[in-house]
Scaffold this active site. Structure first.
Site, PDB file in Angstrom:
ATOM      1  CG  HIS A   1      38.533  48.682  32.821  1.00  0.00           C
ATOM      2  ND1 HIS A   1      38.400  49.792  32.035  1.00  0.00           N
ATOM      3  CD2 HIS A   1      37.647  47.769  32.374  1.00  0.00           C
ATOM      4  CE1 HIS A   1      37.457  49.558  31.143  1.00  0.00           C
ATOM      5  NE2 HIS A   1      36.976  48.344  31.316  1.00  0.00           N
TER       6      HIS A   1
ATOM      7  CG  ASP B   1      35.314  40.177  32.320  1.00  0.00           C
ATOM      8  OD1 ASP B   1      34.178  39.921  31.906  1.00  0.00           O
ATOM      9  OD2 ASP B   1      36.157  40.806  31.662  1.00  0.00           O
TER      10      ASP B   1
HETATM   11  N1  ACO Z   1      47.407  41.561  37.206  1.00  0.00           N
HETATM   12  C1  ACO Z   1      48.648  42.003  37.461  1.00  0.00           C
HETATM   13  N2  ACO Z   1      49.162  43.154  36.990  1.00  0.00           N
HETATM   14  C2  ACO Z   1      48.366  43.881  36.207  1.00  0.00           C
HETATM   15  C3  ACO Z   1      47.053  43.492  35.882  1.00  0.00           C
HETATM   16  C4  ACO Z   1      46.577  42.296  36.420  1.00  0.00           C
HETATM   17  N3  ACO Z   1      45.330  41.877  36.148  1.00  0.00           N
HETATM   18  N4  ACO Z   1      46.506  44.420  35.077  1.00  0.00           N
HETATM   19  C5  ACO Z   1      47.431  45.356  34.886  1.00  0.00           C
HETATM   20  N5  ACO Z   1      48.565  45.046  35.573  1.00  0.00           N
HETATM   21  C6  ACO Z   1      49.776  45.857  35.685  1.00  0.00           C
HETATM   22  C7  ACO Z   1      50.644  45.804  34.441  1.00  0.00           C
HETATM   23  O1  ACO Z   1      51.570  44.760  34.489  1.00  0.00           O
HETATM   24  C8  ACO Z   1      51.260  47.172  34.441  1.00  0.00           C
HETATM   25  O2  ACO Z   1      52.278  47.164  35.413  1.00  0.00           O
HETATM   26  P1  ACO Z   1      53.621  48.077  35.197  1.00  0.00           P
HETATM   27  O3  ACO Z   1      53.121  49.508  35.177  1.00  0.00           O
HETATM   28  O4  ACO Z   1      54.485  47.734  36.351  1.00  0.00           O
HETATM   29  O5  ACO Z   1      54.192  47.640  33.872  1.00  0.00           O
HETATM   30  C9  ACO Z   1      50.149  48.078  34.996  1.00  0.00           C
HETATM   31  O6  ACO Z   1      49.356  47.209  35.832  1.00  0.00           O
HETATM   32  C10 ACO Z   1      49.275  48.706  33.923  1.00  0.00           C
HETATM   33  O7  ACO Z   1      48.768  47.664  33.107  1.00  0.00           O
HETATM   34  P2  ACO Z   1      48.545  47.771  31.536  1.00  0.00           P
HETATM   35  O8  ACO Z   1      48.679  46.401  30.953  1.00  0.00           O
HETATM   36  O9  ACO Z   1      49.384  48.869  30.968  1.00  0.00           O
HETATM   37  O10 ACO Z   1      47.039  48.231  31.493  1.00  0.00           O
HETATM   38  P3  ACO Z   1      46.125  48.204  30.225  1.00  0.00           P
HETATM   39  O11 ACO Z   1      45.193  49.341  30.384  1.00  0.00           O
HETATM   40  O12 ACO Z   1      46.927  48.137  28.988  1.00  0.00           O
HETATM   41  O13 ACO Z   1      45.358  46.797  30.357  1.00  0.00           O
HETATM   42  C11 ACO Z   1      43.797  45.182  31.093  1.00  0.00           C
HETATM   43  C12 ACO Z   1      44.084  46.680  30.914  1.00  0.00           C
HETATM   44  C13 ACO Z   1      44.040  44.465  29.752  1.00  0.00           C
HETATM   45  C14 ACO Z   1      42.335  45.014  31.476  1.00  0.00           C
HETATM   46  C15 ACO Z   1      44.731  44.605  32.182  1.00  0.00           C
HETATM   47  O14 ACO Z   1      44.460  45.241  33.419  1.00  0.00           O
HETATM   48  C16 ACO Z   1      44.594  43.088  32.324  1.00  0.00           C
HETATM   49  O15 ACO Z   1      45.290  42.358  31.626  1.00  0.00           O
HETATM   50  N6  ACO Z   1      43.707  42.600  33.245  1.00  0.00           N
HETATM   51  C17 ACO Z   1      43.476  41.167  33.374  1.00  0.00           C
HETATM   52  C18 ACO Z   1      42.528  40.662  32.285  1.00  0.00           C
HETATM   53  C19 ACO Z   1      41.106  41.154  32.494  1.00  0.00           C
HETATM   54  O16 ACO Z   1      40.551  41.073  33.585  1.00  0.00           O
HETATM   55  N7  ACO Z   1      40.506  41.636  31.395  1.00  0.00           N
HETATM   56  C20 ACO Z   1      39.105  42.114  31.393  1.00  0.00           C
HETATM   57  C21 ACO Z   1      39.069  43.615  31.281  1.00  0.00           C
HETATM   58  S1  ACO Z   1      37.434  44.227  31.319  1.00  0.00           S
HETATM   59  C22 ACO Z   1      36.858  43.882  29.788  1.00  0.00           C
HETATM   60  O17 ACO Z   1      37.531  43.877  28.798  1.00  0.00           O
HETATM   61  C23 ACO Z   1      35.494  43.561  29.698  1.00  0.00           C
END
Ligand code: ACO
Length: 428
Positions: free
Chosen positions: A307, A364
């Site tokens: 998140h 979620d």
């Molecule tokens: N699985 C694997 N790796 C992940 C995940 C994941 N679900 N989420 C983040 N990461 C990793 C990224 O690859 C990144 O790694 P790095 O630092 O080595 O490059 C690090 O964790 C940070 O991730 P970001 O993408 O920069 O985080 P951001 O805040 O931009 O994204 C998000 C947040 C979109 C929720 C992300 O965690 C994600 O894609 N999760 C999966 C989809 C999801 O569950 N979405 C629902 C969110 S809640 C909502 O909107 C209601």
């Protein structure tokens, strides 16, 4: 004396005001940065950008705190209903008995759709994505209520517009589902509660009236309460950006629905179930999915984890996890996806990749399991999220207008070609 922050750039020093919010959140007000220094800030994805002042929802991502109008989400989840929570989010206070009665009556009054609007559903293919239908129909509703095309100028106008939207979104969602199944639509029944009416419109059949179980009614209320607002997330920001051009409320939330649709936002709830089904059916070990999620050359992510704001447990996922257990038990359902979900969560908690990046289950991760238990079909999960988020979108849209905010218009750093002469087609 108010605090200030000093910026030293190009050998000059500039002062900017430091502002503190009611929960001690701090920001540097850079509104005059460009006019005074010639510089802009760069913040792709808006991770550090405060776009507004807001008194609706407070999130402390480090401590796992979520409050609507100051009330902890745990209290609202346990004691409130969705309609009461919606009132709180829209108007700032919990309603007195009479206010709740009036609000509920308005929601009942606005539940039916104009018959001409009903006809639009039958022109759609059966496999049309319900989020596309919802977004389109929200825009279409406004054609039947021209008064909602204006920004409300009185409290009474806002009351009407907000309750019309909050009520009709539920009818549209249920009609979209009935049409997709090729089943006749069920008109709203004013004797039912907000959630009971939705379940009736979804599941009643001509010879079998759906009986609303109190367990399912309560579970649905809880689901909607937990989704009712979450400050400046992707879809709410979309609603605000669209609304800032003075687009009407219906077109603004219609855009919000589109933003919510994406799998990184609200679309994650159905993606989680698809992922858990895949784990179950493929028979592959969990390490296969963990490794895939960690592989930077693979776009796969563990859905329902991570998140932007929560760097600790998302309080909504804690509530949902408990609720899934109790609803499955009360309804005597044995869902083997829950077992897989629990094992997956456990595996991430013991994996340095997820621990070091603070990737915990988000709202979620368990919400799909709850919707499954109460019988909502998979393609409706994100629509359910949209119904729940409606109070938050409306309240944010109203606050934008109350605060008379400027049109949203970020800057950019241009990295393209510098000015060059036009080349005629023969010389290219
Ligand atoms: N699985 C694997 N790796 C992940 C995940 C994941 N679900 N989420 C983040 N990461 C990793 C990224 O690859 C990144 O790694 P790095 O630092 O080595 O490059 C690090 O964790 C940070 O991730 P970001 O993408 O920069 O985080 P951001 O805040 O931009 O994204 C998000 C947040 C979109 C929720 C992300 O965690 C994600 O894609 N999760 C999966 C989809 C999801 O569950 N979405 C629902 C969110 S809640 C909502 O909107 C209601």
């Amino acid at each position: 004396m108010s605090k200030s922050a000093t910026l030293n750039v190009d050998g000059k020093s500039f002062e900017f005001e430091v502002i503190t919010g009611s929960e001690n959140e701090k920001c540097i007000d850079i509104q005059k940065l460009r006019s005074e220094t010639g510089y802009i800030t760069l913040d792709p994805g808006f991770g550090n950008t405060g776009s507004c002042f807001s008194s609706i929802t407070y999130v402390d991502g480090a401590k796992g705190i979520l409050q609507y109008r100051g009330y902890p989400i745990e209290d609202l989840a346990e004691k409130s209903t969705f309609v009461e929570t919606a009132y709180l989010i829209l108007y700032g206070e919990l309603p007195k008995a009479e206010q709740l009665r009036d609000f509920s009556a308005r929601l009942k009054e606005h539940a039916p759709l104009n018959t001409n609007l009903e006809h639009h559903f039958s022109g759609l293919p059966n496999n049309a994505p319900p989020m596309a239908i919802l977004s389109a129909m929200l825009n279409l509703v406004s054609c039947f209520h021209p008064e909602v095309l204006e920004v409300p100028t009185t409290g009474a106008e806002f009351d009407r517009t907000a309750s019309l939207l909050l009520s009709k979104v539920r009818t549209i969602a249920a009609f979209a589902y009935r049409m997709a199944c090729g089943k006749p639509i069920n008109h709203p029944n004013p004797n039912l509660t907000y959630c009971g009416n939705f379940l009736h419109m979804m599941f009643s059949d001509p010879y079998q009236e759906y009986e609303v179980s109190p367990i399912i009614d309560k579970a649905l209320n809880l689901f909607l309460i937990l989704h009712a607002d979450h400050e400046q997330n992707c879809s709410t920001t979309t609603v605000r950006v669209v609304g800032s051009s003075r687009a009407n409320l219906f077109s603004s939330v219609s855009a919000g629905v589109c933003a919510l649709w994406g799998p990184l936002h609200g679309g994650a709830n159905s993606a989680v179930i698809a992922m858990l089904e895949d784990i179950k059916d493929s028979g592959r070990p969990l390490t296969y999915y963990l490794d895939k999620a960690k592989d930077k050359n693979d776009s796969f992510r563990l859905m329902g984890f991570g998140h932007r704001v929560y760097k600790n447990f998302d309080p909504r996922s804690i509530i949902l996890k408990k609720q899934v257990h109790s609803v499955l038990e009360a309804l005597n359902i044995n869902d083997n996806l829950l077992k897989i979900a629990l094992e997956l969560e456990e595996a991430t908690l013991n994996d340095d990749y997820f621990v070091s990046r603070n990737l915990y289950p988000n709202v979620d991760f368990y919400s799909g399991l709850l919707l499954r238990a109460i019988g909502i079909p998979l393609n409706m999960y994100t629509v359910m999220f949209a119904i729940g988020r409606m109070p938050g979108w409306i309240a944010n849209w109203k606050e934008l207008h109350d605060h008379k905010l400027r049109i949203s218009r970020p800057r950019q750093i241009y990295t393209g070609e510098t000015a060059r002469p036009y080349v005629s087609i023969a010389k290219r």
